[in-house]
Design a protein around this motif. Sequence first.
Motif, PDB file in Angstrom:
ATOM      1  N   ILE A 102      31.122   2.106  40.721  1.00 28.73           N
ATOM      2  CA  ILE A 102      30.331   2.571  41.863  1.00 28.73           C
ATOM      3  C   ILE A 102      30.805   1.886  43.132  1.00 28.73           C
ATOM      4  CG2 ILE A 102      28.016   2.701  42.864  1.00 28.73           C
ATOM      5  CD1 ILE A 102      26.932   2.681  39.968  1.00 28.73           C
ATOM      6  N   PRO A 103      31.364   2.635  44.087  1.00 32.50           N
ATOM      7  CA  PRO A 103      31.785   2.033  45.354  1.00 32.50           C
ATOM      8  C   PRO A 103      30.591   1.425  46.085  1.00 32.50           C
ATOM      9  CG  PRO A 103      32.745   4.211  45.106  1.00 32.50           C
ATOM     10  CD  PRO A 103      31.710   4.067  44.024  1.00 32.50           C
ATOM     11  N   LEU A 104      30.753   0.196  46.546  1.00 31.72           N
ATOM     12  CA  LEU A 104      29.698  -0.510  47.255  1.00 31.72           C
ATOM     13  C   LEU A 104      30.018  -0.571  48.747  1.00 31.72           C
ATOM     14  CD1 LEU A 104      29.371  -3.541  44.795  1.00 31.72           C
ATOM     15  CD2 LEU A 104      28.178  -1.352  44.680  1.00 31.72           C
ATOM     16  N   SER A 105      28.992  -0.726  49.544  1.00 33.98           N
ATOM     17  CA  SER A 105      29.103  -0.990  50.974  1.00 33.98           C
ATOM     18  C   SER A 105      29.355   0.273  51.798  1.00 33.98           C
ATOM     19  CB  SER A 105      30.201  -2.015  51.267  1.00 33.98           C
ATOM     20  OG  SER A 105      30.040  -3.155  50.444  1.00 33.98           O
ATOM     21  N   PRO A 106      28.878   0.285  53.058  1.00 37.31           N
ATOM     22  CA  PRO A 106      29.089   1.444  53.927  1.00 37.31           C
ATOM     23  C   PRO A 106      30.576   1.703  54.143  1.00 37.31           C
ATOM     24  CG  PRO A 106      27.440  -0.050  54.841  1.00 37.31           C
ATOM     25  CD  PRO A 106      28.072  -0.758  53.688  1.00 37.31           C
ATOM     26  N   LEU A 150      27.110   3.574  46.820  1.00 37.06           N
ATOM     27  CA  LEU A 150      25.822   2.892  47.004  1.00 37.06           C
ATOM     28  C   LEU A 150      25.417   2.725  48.452  1.00 37.06           C
ATOM     29  CD1 LEU A 150      23.517   1.362  45.466  1.00 37.06           C
ATOM     30  CD2 LEU A 150      24.826  -0.732  45.883  1.00 37.06           C
ATOM     31  N   GLY A 151      26.331   2.222  49.300  1.00 42.85           N
ATOM     32  CA  GLY A 151      25.953   1.876  50.666  1.00 42.85           C
ATOM     33  C   GLY A 151      25.569   0.415  50.774  1.00 42.85           C
ATOM     34  N   GLY A 152      25.021   0.029  51.913  1.00 47.68           N
ATOM     35  CA  GLY A 152      24.710  -1.373  52.163  1.00 47.68           C
ATOM     36  C   GLY A 152      23.243  -1.614  52.414  1.00 47.68           C
ATOM     37  N   GLY A 153      22.968  -2.666  53.192  1.00 49.89           N
ATOM     38  CA  GLY A 153      21.585  -3.012  53.508  1.00 49.89           C
ATOM     39  C   GLY A 153      20.810  -3.442  52.287  1.00 49.89           C
ATOM     40  N   ASN A 154      19.675  -2.798  52.073  1.00 51.00           N
ATOM     41  CA  ASN A 154      18.835  -3.153  50.922  1.00 51.00           C
ATOM     42  C   ASN A 154      19.079  -2.247  49.718  1.00 51.00           C
ATOM     43  OD1 ASN A 154      17.702  -0.858  51.987  1.00 51.00           O
ATOM     44  ND2 ASN A 154      15.603  -1.597  51.960  1.00 51.00           N
ATOM     45  N   HIS A 155      20.178  -1.502  49.714  1.00 51.12           N
ATOM     46  CA  HIS A 155      20.511  -0.686  48.553  1.00 51.12           C
ATOM     47  C   HIS A 155      21.031  -1.590  47.438  1.00 51.12           C
ATOM     48  CE1 HIS A 155      21.087   3.061  51.316  1.00 51.12           C
ATOM     49  NE2 HIS A 155      19.819   2.722  51.158  1.00 51.12           N
ATOM     50  N   PHE A 156      20.644  -1.272  46.201  1.00 51.64           N
ATOM     51  CA  PHE A 156      20.978  -2.178  45.107  1.00 51.64           C
ATOM     52  C   PHE A 156      21.021  -1.458  43.769  1.00 51.64           C
ATOM     53  CE2 PHE A 156      16.333  -2.316  45.447  1.00 51.64           C
ATOM     54  CZ  PHE A 156      15.952  -2.062  44.137  1.00 51.64           C
ATOM     55  N   ILE A 157      21.596  -2.154  42.782  1.00 54.84           N
ATOM     56  CA  ILE A 157      21.621  -1.719  41.388  1.00 54.84           C
ATOM     57  C   ILE A 157      21.136  -2.901  40.558  1.00 54.84           C
ATOM     58  CG2 ILE A 157      23.092  -0.912  39.493  1.00 54.84           C
ATOM     59  CD1 ILE A 157      25.131  -0.098  41.766  1.00 54.84           C
ATOM     60  N   GLU A 158      20.244  -2.644  39.589  1.00 57.93           N
ATOM     61  CA  GLU A 158      19.698  -3.745  38.790  1.00 57.93           C
ATOM     62  C   GLU A 158      19.560  -3.371  37.315  1.00 57.93           C
ATOM     63  OE1 GLU A 158      16.976  -6.317  41.930  1.00 57.93           O
ATOM     64  OE2 GLU A 158      15.986  -4.804  40.700  1.00 57.93           O
ATOM     65  N   LEU A 159      19.733  -4.371  36.484  1.00 59.01           N
ATOM     66  CA  LEU A 159      19.373  -4.287  35.072  1.00 59.01           C
ATOM     67  C   LEU A 159      18.088  -5.095  34.920  1.00 59.01           C
ATOM     68  CD1 LEU A 159      20.579  -3.253  32.280  1.00 59.01           C
ATOM     69  CD2 LEU A 159      21.222  -5.656  31.910  1.00 59.01           C
ATOM     70  N   CYS A 160      17.050  -4.476  34.343  1.00 61.52           N
ATOM     71  CA  CYS A 160      15.726  -5.086  34.302  1.00 61.52           C
ATOM     72  C   CYS A 160      15.151  -5.100  32.880  1.00 61.52           C
ATOM     73  CB  CYS A 160      14.756  -4.329  35.203  1.00 61.52           C
ATOM     74  SG  CYS A 160      15.238  -4.230  36.929  1.00 61.52           S
ATOM     75  N   LEU A 161      14.154  -5.955  32.698  1.00 63.06           N
ATOM     76  CA  LEU A 161      13.382  -6.000  31.460  1.00 63.06           C
ATOM     77  C   LEU A 161      11.925  -5.727  31.787  1.00 63.06           C
ATOM     78  CD1 LEU A 161      14.833  -9.289  29.900  1.00 63.06           C
ATOM     79  CD2 LEU A 161      15.616  -6.945  29.497  1.00 63.06           C
ATOM     80  N   LEU A 388      19.962  -8.771  36.317  1.00 66.26           N
ATOM     81  CA  LEU A 388      21.245  -8.556  36.980  1.00 66.26           C
ATOM     82  C   LEU A 388      20.998  -7.780  38.258  1.00 66.26           C
ATOM     83  CD1 LEU A 388      24.610  -7.403  35.487  1.00 66.26           C
ATOM     84  CD2 LEU A 388      23.577  -6.064  37.324  1.00 66.26           C
ATOM     85  N   ASN A 389      21.667  -8.171  39.346  1.00 67.41           N
ATOM     86  CA  ASN A 389      21.503  -7.509  40.625  1.00 67.41           C
ATOM     87  C   ASN A 389      22.870  -7.306  41.272  1.00 67.41           C
ATOM     88  OD1 ASN A 389      21.433  -8.024  43.769  1.00 67.41           O
ATOM     89  ND2 ASN A 389      19.461  -7.083  43.291  1.00 67.41           N
ATOM     90  N   VAL A 390      23.128  -6.095  41.747  1.00 67.52           N
ATOM     91  CA  VAL A 390      24.335  -5.784  42.506  1.00 67.52           C
ATOM     92  C   VAL A 390      23.891  -5.153  43.816  1.00 67.52           C
ATOM     93  CG1 VAL A 390      26.477  -4.461  42.614  1.00 67.52           C
ATOM     94  CG2 VAL A 390      25.708  -5.396  40.426  1.00 67.52           C
ATOM     95  N   LYS A 391      24.264  -5.766  44.928  1.00 64.76           N
ATOM     96  CA  LYS A 391      23.862  -5.237  46.230  1.00 64.76           C
ATOM     97  C   LYS A 391      25.079  -4.778  47.013  1.00 64.76           C
ATOM     98  CE  LYS A 391      20.434  -6.545  48.587  1.00 64.76           C
ATOM     99  NZ  LYS A 391      19.416  -5.583  48.157  1.00 64.76           N
ATOM    100  N   GLY A 392      24.873  -3.751  47.851  1.00 62.12           N
ATOM    101  CA  GLY A 392      25.874  -3.374  48.813  1.00 62.12           C
ATOM    102  C   GLY A 392      25.868  -4.362  49.970  1.00 62.12           C
ATOM    103  N   THR A 393      26.994  -4.556  50.619  1.00 67.72           N
ATOM    104  CA  THR A 393      27.054  -5.496  51.727  1.00 67.72           C
ATOM    105  C   THR A 393      26.771  -4.784  53.034  1.00 67.72           C
ATOM    106  OG1 THR A 393      29.430  -5.137  51.831  1.00 67.72           O
ATOM    107  CG2 THR A 393      28.654  -7.058  50.627  1.00 67.72           C
TER     108      THR A 393
END
Length: 393
Positions: A102-106, A150-161, A388-393
């Motif tokens: 998944i491409p990250l960031s604007p 994905l884009g940036g700012g507060n956009h994110f991808i997470e693995l959760c329980l 796990l957290n992956v954020k766009g810059t």
Amino acid sequence: MPEMSAPKVLNYASHIDDNTLAQATETASMPFVHPHVALMPDAHLGMGSAIGTVIPTIDAVIPAAVGVDIGCGMIAVQTTLRHKDIAHLELSSLRSSIESAIPLSPGNYNRSVDRYDFTAPRLEVLRDLAERTGVDLAHSPKWPEQLGSLGGGNHFIELCLDEGDGVWLFLHSGSRGVGNKIAKRHIAIAQRLCKQWWISLPNPDLAYLPTGTPEFTKYLRDLAWAQRFAFENRAEMMDRFVRAVEHWAAVDADSLESDRINCHHNYTVQERHAGKDVWLTRKGAIAAHDGVRGVIPGSMGTRSYVVRGKGDRGGLCSAPHGAGRRFSRKEARKRFTADDLAARMVGIEYRHGDQWVDEIPDAYKDIDVVMRDAQSLVEIEHTLRQILNVKGT
């Protein structure tokens, strides 16, 4: 309990600043607002109108109220995995796979559109919708490459329980550059027309398009396309996320996913409220009609929620879209450091660095307070914590 904080402003937030209330009051003063503006528990200062505002309008729409990230929202997938099934695996390995898929960031788009077999059908749906409804995408020739980014700012991808240690996949994004260009074009048109018509506005970002005009019709067509793009963009990224987890956890593709929720929180739709058909703009709010499921994320490092709407009429059948900011990004960077963020993210796999300091949980409202304020709007089905957290810059 909600209270009328100003004429035609019903406020559900127990923690709210004067500037946000002033913005909501300004929005509610527009003559076509009916029956009132609803401020969600996470409401905070925004551009033109407050984020976390639900705005019902008769025979008019306010493009800037929808915002520049048309259709921004959340998608969540419940899996058949339990924590014990993945506890022995390296989360850093999954993070690397996600960042590759998944491409990250604007401005960071896909190099090609044929890497995954599920991409082409989505592109065809979007091309067909644009052609059938007369949506001109000449301003964004690379929009197909933006699908699945994905884009940036507060956009994110997470693995959760969840509360039972079930594994969930979480993702937040919107309509990317193509949606941004659509939004800015129509905001400028609305402002030009209101000036041309000598309409006095409390704020230029409250410029509107009235029904019966070609500009209104064109905006609604473009808006519908951008909302569909945002929906498909999240679905595309989630399918890539699912595939990454399948490989990482060595599970069968057909047995991993058990449930999926995909919802907007920056959009306009026609609904009926207080006896009248209105254009309902949810700017930083999700639909919460009776029984409708939604997703409310906290900030990175805090809890998130899967919810079911209660159909609260005062709240215009809406609910908060997240925690809501306490501090602006600039102010957060003044107050906190990368070390502060690392201390808040103990036990969570994430990309370390100071570029995400403005997303530290301390820059946001307490999500537990937000959810307590939302008790009349939604019921909680699942409480999630990220690992796990992956954020766009």
